[in-house]
Design an enzyme around this catalytic site. Structure first.
Site, short mmCIF file in Angstrom:
data_model
loop_
_atom_site.label_atom_id
_atom_site.label_comp_id
_atom_site.label_asym_id
_atom_site.label_seq_id
_atom_site.Cartn_x
_atom_site.Cartn_y
_atom_site.Cartn_z
N SER A 138 0.85 -1.19 0.00
CA SER A 138 0.00 0.00 0.00
C SER A 138 0.88 1.24 0.00
O SER A 138 2.01 1.20 0.54
CB SER A 138 -0.91 0.01 1.24
N TYR A 151 -3.04 -1.20 10.31
CA TYR A 151 -3.05 -1.46 8.86
C TYR A 151 -1.79 -0.90 8.21
O TYR A 151 -1.08 -1.61 7.48
CB TYR A 151 -4.29 -0.85 8.21
#
Length: 246
Positions: A138, A151
């Site tokens: 990400s 996350y």
């Protein structure tokens, strides 16, 4: 990476990026295996794509991960590519005692599962034509958003681990790719939203898949797509901007 004639296992293949990758690879003539927690979604996709191989799996459980790899290799002995895509995105308030069950689920899905699955398939991939492991990280691996700290940390760990995995496997012939998406319009993070049908917003899945495929075909082993590239190149300044209202 050769984009045709592969046998590919994709985790989290019932929605979003995983589903998009599965559809695209199927369209190119690959054998595709997907896993997911929800059997109804697997059955729906199997009905839509009869050539798709589907396996139900809870990636938070070690035994389920082991069964996934065992069943995938049994049904598709030519397996030569693993795509570690599955992930969940939760918020976390670090000023209070953390929800330990949520922490364990997020870390298990986002970090432990890719590491474990990759270790389980190395012997299978070794010696196969153009073997590879593709890790979906990400842009938040490089520039975190403070309200979803676990996350972001798990994706930063995926980035670091991908570097080490690539180095350790360089003499085996197994290529290791890391693709860092920007915000992509999927259901990622729906667990933390009041409206469970609301999507993530951002780049369309198809646009992301197109860019990811170009990178894979060009053997670009680490790529940050769209706004994720800025999050890598301008991480400090963007961190302050992203978290200005925190």
């Amino acid at each position: 990476m050769k984009l045709t004639g592969n046998t590919i296992l994709i985790t989290g293949g019932t929605s979003g990026i995983g589903k998009g990758l599965a559809q695209h690879f199927l369209g190119l003539g690959n054998t595709v295996i997907i896993c997911g927690r929800r059997n109804d979604r697997l059955e729906e996709l199997k009905a839509q794509y009869p050539d798709l191989v589907t396996i139900q799996c809870d990636l938070t459980a070690a035994a389920s991960r082991e069964n996934l790899v065992r069943q995938a290799i049994h049904e598709c002995p030519d397996l030569n590519i693993l795509v570690n895509n599955a992930g969940i995105q939760l918020t976390g308030d670090l000023t209070n005692p953390i929800d330990l069950s949520a922490l364990e689920r997020e870390i298990s899905t986002n970090l432990i599962a890719p590491i474990h699955l990759s270790s389980l398939v190395v012997e299978q991939l070794r010696g196969r034509p153009e073997p590879g492991i593709v890790n979906i990280s990400s842009g938040l691996a490089y520039t975190p958003i403070a309200f979803m700290p676990v996350y972001c940390a798990s994706k930063a760990a995926i980035h670091s681990w991908s570097l080490s995995l690539r180095k350790q496997l360089e003499r085996t012939g197994i290529s290791v790719y890391e693709i860092a998406p920007p915000s992509v319009d999927t259901e990622l993070g729906h667990e933390r939203r009041k409206d469970k049908d609301q999507t993530h917003g951002g780049m369309s899945v198809n646009e992301f898949i197109d860019e990811a495929m170009k990178a894979l075909e060009s053997n670009i082993f680490q790529v940050a797509i769209g706004q994720a590239a800025s999050m890598l190149d301008q991480r400090d300044a963007l961190f302050e901007r992203l978290n200005a209202n925190f």
